[in-house]
Design a protein around this motif. Structure first.
Motif, PDB file in Angstrom:
ATOM      1  N   VAL A  20       0.911  -1.115   0.012  1.00 37.18           N
ATOM      2  CA  VAL A  20       0.036   0.003  -0.211  1.00 37.18           C
ATOM      3  C   VAL A  20       0.817   1.315  -0.153  1.00 37.18           C
ATOM      4  CG1 VAL A  20      -1.604   1.238   1.373  1.00 37.18           C
ATOM      5  CG2 VAL A  20      -1.939  -1.092   1.246  1.00 37.18           C
ATOM      6  N   GLU A  21       2.079   1.291   0.698  1.00 38.62           N
ATOM      7  CA  GLU A  21       2.846   2.376   0.773  1.00 38.62           C
ATOM      8  C   GLU A  21       3.360   2.686  -0.409  1.00 38.62           C
ATOM      9  OE1 GLU A  21       2.823   4.486   3.287  1.00 38.62           O
ATOM     10  OE2 GLU A  21       1.832   3.078   4.975  1.00 38.62           O
ATOM     11  N   TYR A  22       3.969   1.816  -1.159  1.00 35.32           N
ATOM     12  CA  TYR A  22       4.707   1.942  -2.198  1.00 35.32           C
ATOM     13  C   TYR A  22       3.852   2.118  -3.340  1.00 35.32           C
ATOM     14  CZ  TYR A  22       9.383   0.410  -1.242  1.00 35.32           C
ATOM     15  OH  TYR A  22      10.599   0.198  -0.727  1.00 35.32           O
ATOM     16  N   ASN A  23       2.446   1.777  -3.407  1.00 34.57           N
ATOM     17  CA  ASN A  23       1.419   2.322  -4.526  1.00 34.57           C
ATOM     18  C   ASN A  23       1.226   3.629  -4.275  1.00 34.57           C
ATOM     19  OD1 ASN A  23      -0.070   0.086  -6.355  1.00 34.57           O
ATOM     20  ND2 ASN A  23       0.490  -0.898  -4.561  1.00 34.57           N
TER      21      ASN A  23
ATOM     22  N   THR B 267      -5.255  13.106  -3.241  1.00 38.17           N
ATOM     23  CA  THR B 267      -4.329  12.804  -2.166  1.00 38.17           C
ATOM     24  C   THR B 267      -5.118  12.518  -0.861  1.00 38.17           C
ATOM     25  OG1 THR B 267      -2.824  14.278  -3.085  1.00 38.17           O
ATOM     26  CG2 THR B 267      -2.276  13.699  -1.157  1.00 38.17           C
ATOM     27  N   LEU B 268      -6.102  13.303  -0.539  1.00 36.02           N
ATOM     28  CA  LEU B 268      -6.835  13.158   0.617  1.00 36.02           C
ATOM     29  C   LEU B 268      -7.744  11.727   0.587  1.00 36.02           C
ATOM     30  CD1 LEU B 268      -7.959  14.131   3.274  1.00 36.02           C
ATOM     31  CD2 LEU B 268      -9.903  15.217   2.025  1.00 36.02           C
ATOM     32  N   SER B 269      -8.097  11.255  -0.377  1.00 35.00           N
ATOM     33  CA  SER B 269      -8.512   9.768  -0.765  1.00 35.00           C
ATOM     34  C   SER B 269      -7.534   8.770  -0.148  1.00 35.00           C
ATOM     35  CB  SER B 269      -9.408   9.744  -2.006  1.00 35.00           C
ATOM     36  OG  SER B 269     -10.399  10.707  -2.148  1.00 35.00           O
ATOM     37  N   LEU B 270      -6.443   9.007  -0.821  1.00 37.05           N
ATOM     38  CA  LEU B 270      -5.401   8.154  -0.417  1.00 37.05           C
ATOM     39  C   LEU B 270      -4.893   7.924   0.864  1.00 37.05           C
ATOM     40  CD1 LEU B 270      -3.248   8.555  -3.974  1.00 37.05           C
ATOM     41  CD2 LEU B 270      -4.521   6.572  -3.569  1.00 37.05           C
TER      42      LEU B 270
ATOM     43  N   LYS C 108      -6.512   8.756   3.318  1.00 34.68           N
ATOM     44  CA  LYS C 108      -7.721   7.737   4.284  1.00 34.68           C
ATOM     45  C   LYS C 108      -7.773   6.469   3.886  1.00 34.68           C
ATOM     46  CE  LYS C 108     -11.303  11.686   4.403  1.00 34.68           C
ATOM     47  NZ  LYS C 108     -12.549  12.102   4.264  1.00 34.68           N
ATOM     48  N   LEU C 109      -7.250   6.149   2.680  1.00 31.52           N
ATOM     49  CA  LEU C 109      -7.330   4.745   2.323  1.00 31.52           C
ATOM     50  C   LEU C 109      -6.015   4.062   3.194  1.00 31.52           C
ATOM     51  CD1 LEU C 109      -7.665   2.112   0.830  1.00 31.52           C
ATOM     52  CD2 LEU C 109      -6.419   2.946  -0.814  1.00 31.52           C
ATOM     53  N   THR C 110      -4.931   4.910   3.026  1.00 32.91           N
ATOM     54  CA  THR C 110      -3.639   4.230   3.930  1.00 32.91           C
ATOM     55  C   THR C 110      -4.077   4.283   5.412  1.00 32.91           C
ATOM     56  OG1 THR C 110      -2.137   5.544   2.236  1.00 32.91           O
ATOM     57  CG2 THR C 110      -1.173   5.051   4.516  1.00 32.91           C
ATOM     58  N   ASN C 111      -4.860   5.021   6.103  1.00 35.14           N
ATOM     59  CA  ASN C 111      -5.280   5.204   7.459  1.00 35.14           C
ATOM     60  C   ASN C 111      -5.709   3.852   7.746  1.00 35.14           C
ATOM     61  OD1 ASN C 111      -4.969   6.819   9.962  1.00 35.14           O
ATOM     62  ND2 ASN C 111      -7.384   6.615   9.737  1.00 35.14           N
ATOM     63  N   GLU C 112      -6.898   3.692   6.657  1.00 39.60           N
ATOM     64  CA  GLU C 112      -7.785   2.411   6.914  1.00 39.60           C
ATOM     65  C   GLU C 112      -7.141   1.111   6.816  1.00 39.60           C
ATOM     66  OE1 GLU C 112     -11.526   0.176   4.896  1.00 39.60           O
ATOM     67  OE2 GLU C 112     -10.974   2.438   4.248  1.00 39.60           O
ATOM     68  N   LYS C 113      -6.120   1.175   5.966  1.00 43.18           N
ATOM     69  CA  LYS C 113      -4.990  -0.066   5.958  1.00 43.18           C
ATOM     70  C   LYS C 113      -4.131  -0.225   7.374  1.00 43.18           C
ATOM     71  CE  LYS C 113      -6.331  -1.449   2.004  1.00 43.18           C
ATOM     72  NZ  LYS C 113      -7.004  -2.735   1.771  1.00 43.18           N
ATOM     73  N   LEU C 114      -3.767   0.822   7.942  1.00 46.42           N
ATOM     74  CA  LEU C 114      -3.073   0.847   9.158  1.00 46.42           C
ATOM     75  C   LEU C 114      -4.060   0.264  10.310  1.00 46.42           C
ATOM     76  CD1 LEU C 114      -0.897   4.205   8.545  1.00 46.42           C
ATOM     77  CD2 LEU C 114      -0.188   1.891   8.822  1.00 46.42           C
ATOM     78  N   LEU C 115      -5.269   0.928  10.415  1.00 44.76           N
ATOM     79  CA  LEU C 115      -6.127   0.167  11.297  1.00 44.76           C
ATOM     80  C   LEU C 115      -6.295  -1.149  11.038  1.00 44.76           C
ATOM     81  CD1 LEU C 115      -8.664   3.201  11.514  1.00 44.76           C
ATOM     82  CD2 LEU C 115      -6.885   2.895  13.205  1.00 44.76           C
ATOM     83  N   ASN C 116      -6.592  -1.499   9.926  1.00 45.94           N
ATOM     84  CA  ASN C 116      -6.543  -3.140   9.909  1.00 45.94           C
ATOM     85  C   ASN C 116      -5.368  -3.859  10.303  1.00 45.94           C
ATOM     86  OD1 ASN C 116      -7.979  -5.304   8.358  1.00 45.94           O
ATOM     87  ND2 ASN C 116      -5.973  -5.438   7.154  1.00 45.94           N
ATOM     88  N   LEU C 117      -4.017  -3.201  10.024  1.00 50.99           N
ATOM     89  CA  LEU C 117      -2.886  -4.006  10.429  1.00 50.99           C
ATOM     90  C   LEU C 117      -2.846  -4.071  11.872  1.00 50.99           C
ATOM     91  CD1 LEU C 117      -0.011  -4.844   9.896  1.00 50.99           C
ATOM     92  CD2 LEU C 117       0.942  -2.679   9.802  1.00 50.99           C
TER      93      LEU C 117
END
Length: 250
Positions: free
Chosen positions: A105-108, A186-189, A191-200
């Motif tokens: 996710v971070e690389y994408n 950028t804001l959408s990305l 938020k997506l990153t934050n959601e993935k971090l919460l899942n981790l």
């Protein structure tokens, strides 16, 4: 090290013969003095230490030293093949897979920001401020990925890089314009990153991995909300007002 009680006060052999007296009677003129002797037990699992007045007396009490009994179970966990990590301890496959997913996710996201940098750095677009912002954002996301890779190695996992999607190369928008459109993306990305971090973080809690949960909280979640998301919202608001548009943040 275990200390097992044994009926021996004299270090004697199985045939009850003294093996190595350390202290014995100096002469018959003096009364018998205590002696300390060593013998090997029948099961060869330790050393019997005993002391007595007479060297040939039957053993009464003693101690058997059985070293490393406490760590036998842990020694069984040490890998015997070179492909397995020696540092891995209480690190589940689910946590390892979740970290690899977050690395992807971070690389994408970094790749998308790099494409935005290239777009706004063009001579016919020439928004150098936005170009600098997206270049720094791309480098930051790549640093996040590398930090996760380092943590994966520290815990004894294996980093498995996945495919990166090809990003857009054009960010112009007929209604919003390129700057506002890019900032909303950028804001959408973020938020997506934050959601993935919460899942981790959720995977870490599910597997009782407090070390991974603390790592995600201290290194990512706080920065993600208080830093990146706030910055994107602020820049988006300014761009929306300048362009006569309203940026809805949900």
């Amino acid at each position: 090290m275990l200390l097992k009680a044994s009926s021996a006060l004299s270090l004697v052999s199985p045939q009850k013969e003294a093996l190595n007296p350390l202290f014995s009677s100096v002469s018959s003129a003096f009364p018998p003095k205590p002696s300390l002797r060593f013998s090997s037990p029948k099961n060869d699992n330790g050393v019997v230490v005993c002391a007595s007045k007479n060297a040939n007396n039957s053993p009464l009490t003693g101690v058997i030293f059985a070293p490393f009994e406490e760590v036998k179970k842990e020694l069984d966990l040490v890998p015997t093949v070179p492909q397995l990590s020696l540092a891995r301890h209480k690190f589940t496959d689910d946590c390892e897979a979740a970290i690899n997913e977050q690395i992807n996710v971070e690389y994408n996201v970094s790749y998308v920001y790099h494409a935005m940098f290239a777009y706004f750095d063009r001579d016919n677009v020439a928004l150098k401020g936005l170009a600098k912002f997206f270049k720094e954002s791309s480098e930051e996301e790549r640093e996040h990925a590398e930090k996760l890779m380092e943590y994966q190695n520290k815990r004894g996992g294996k980093v498995k890089l996945q495919s990166i999607l090809m990003p857009l190369s054009e960010f112009d928008h007929a209604e919003k314009g390129d700057a506002l459109y890019a900032m909303e993306l950028t804001l959408s990305l973020e938020k997506l990153t934050n959601e993935k971090l919460l899942n981790l973080h959720k995977v870490a809690n599910k597997n009782n991995d407090v070390q991974l949960a603390d790592f995600v909280e201290s290194k990512y979640l706080h920065e993600q909300v208080s830093g990146t998301l706030i910055k994107c919202c602020s820049m988006g608001r300014k761009l929306s007002h300048d362009g006569g548009h309203i940026l809805l943040v949900t």
